[in-house]
Design a protein around this motif. Structure first.
Motif, PDB file in Angstrom:
ATOM      1  N   GLN A  82     108.136  47.183   4.222  1.00 36.17           N
ATOM      2  CA  GLN A  82     108.540  46.572   3.032  1.00 36.17           C
ATOM      3  C   GLN A  82     108.227  45.011   2.423  1.00 36.17           C
ATOM      4  O   GLN A  82     107.629  44.893   2.662  1.00 36.17           O
ATOM      5  CB  GLN A  82     110.540  46.166   3.200  1.00 36.17           C
ATOM      6  CG  GLN A  82     110.888  46.985   4.859  1.00 36.17           C
ATOM      7  CD  GLN A  82     111.586  48.101   3.506  1.00 36.17           C
ATOM      8  OE1 GLN A  82     111.574  48.347   1.992  1.00 36.17           O
ATOM      9  NE2 GLN A  82     111.141  49.536   4.187  1.00 36.17           N
ATOM     10  N   PRO A  83     108.705  45.580   0.916  1.00 37.12           N
ATOM     11  CA  PRO A  83     108.053  44.042  -0.004  1.00 37.12           C
ATOM     12  C   PRO A  83     108.438  43.050   0.741  1.00 37.12           C
ATOM     13  O   PRO A  83     110.124  42.692   1.596  1.00 37.12           O
ATOM     14  CB  PRO A  83     109.561  44.110  -1.327  1.00 37.12           C
ATOM     15  CG  PRO A  83     109.125  45.772  -1.478  1.00 37.12           C
ATOM     16  CD  PRO A  83     109.833  46.273  -0.229  1.00 37.12           C
ATOM     17  N   ALA A  84     108.197  41.587   0.674  1.00 41.80           N
ATOM     18  CA  ALA A  84     107.960  40.350   1.273  1.00 41.80           C
ATOM     19  C   ALA A  84     107.994  39.838   0.062  1.00 41.80           C
ATOM     20  O   ALA A  84     106.636  39.376  -0.062  1.00 41.80           O
ATOM     21  CB  ALA A  84     107.254  40.051   2.001  1.00 41.80           C
ATOM     22  N   PRO A  85     108.600  38.716  -0.178  1.00 38.01           N
ATOM     23  CA  PRO A  85     108.800  37.929  -1.057  1.00 38.01           C
ATOM     24  C   PRO A  85     108.079  36.416  -1.002  1.00 38.01           C
ATOM     25  O   PRO A  85     107.879  36.398   0.832  1.00 38.01           O
ATOM     26  CB  PRO A  85     110.105  36.959  -1.546  1.00 38.01           C
ATOM     27  CG  PRO A  85     110.595  37.726  -0.769  1.00 38.01           C
ATOM     28  CD  PRO A  85     110.232  39.138  -0.036  1.00 38.01           C
ATOM     29  N   ALA A  86     107.154  36.178  -1.175  1.00 37.80           N
ATOM     30  CA  ALA A  86     105.759  34.974  -0.720  1.00 37.80           C
ATOM     31  C   ALA A  86     106.554  33.192  -1.126  1.00 37.80           C
ATOM     32  O   ALA A  86     107.178  33.321  -1.906  1.00 37.80           O
ATOM     33  CB  ALA A  86     104.651  35.457  -1.144  1.00 37.80           C
ATOM     34  N   LYS A  87     105.751  32.438  -0.229  1.00 43.13           N
ATOM     35  CA  LYS A  87     106.195  31.460  -0.565  1.00 43.13           C
ATOM     36  C   LYS A  87     104.512  30.489  -0.366  1.00 43.13           C
ATOM     37  O   LYS A  87     103.968  30.490   0.474  1.00 43.13           O
ATOM     38  CB  LYS A  87     107.198  30.746   1.012  1.00 43.13           C
ATOM     39  CG  LYS A  87     107.138  28.604  -0.088  1.00 43.13           C
ATOM     40  CD  LYS A  87     108.048  28.096   1.161  1.00 43.13           C
ATOM     41  CE  LYS A  87     108.219  26.884   1.774  1.00 43.13           C
ATOM     42  NZ  LYS A  87     108.856  26.119   2.608  1.00 43.13           N
TER      43      LYS A  87
END
Length: 156
Positions: A82-87
């Motif tokens: 699944q898409p994963a937002p990055a930091k």
């Protein structure tokens, strides 16, 4: 994290001698060079990932660290479903700084852009999202060198 840097020459290359140097490394730290790929041509293509980087565990935190130079392409490898937002956290940045489409603005030190919480200490723009079964390619713009730490949580 993969760091890619093109090398331009004026005439045909007959041989290559590669020297990798790490300076200012604390005695408590270790530098591991896992693989080096040299490729002819103008564009870096056909990246061969290290198996340890590809084999991620679902719902586990992933971290990539590296030193970034101006106009360097960074490739973050992900094996998530699944898409994963990055930091993205930059350290030791001086001057105008941009990682991918996120613009930190003029920095003198550290700044963080957190895609999970939609927060940032500096700057504006779209915080990168790692898409399913795909690598994230980011171009870095910086005055001088900086340290980048990218992190995300793999999702089911």
């Amino acid at each position: 994290m993969r760091l890619q840097q093109p090398i331009y020459v004026d005439k045909r290359v007959l041989s290559i001698k590669l020297r990798i140097v790490a300076t200012d490394v604390p005695t408590s730290a270790a530098v591991l060079v896992t693989d080096v790929q040299l490729q002819a041509g103008e564009q870096a293509t056909g990246i061969v990932p290290n198996p340890a980087e590809v084999g991620t565990t679902i719902d586990r935190a992933q971290y990539r660290n590296g030193v970034v130079n101006n106009r360097m392409t960074l490739v973050l490898l992900s094996n998530g479903d699944q898409p994963a937002p990055a930091k993205l956290t930059v350290q030791n940045a001086k001057g105008e700084t941009r990682i991918g489409s996120y613009r930190y603005g003029h920095l003198n030190g550290s700044a963080t852009a957190d895609g999970v919480n939609n927060t940032a200490t500096h700057g504006w723009g779209k915080i990168p999202v790692i898409t399913p079964r795909s690598d994230l390619n980011l171009e870095a713009y910086a005055n001088g060198r900086l340290h980048l730490r990218a992190s995300w949580n793999e999702r089911k």
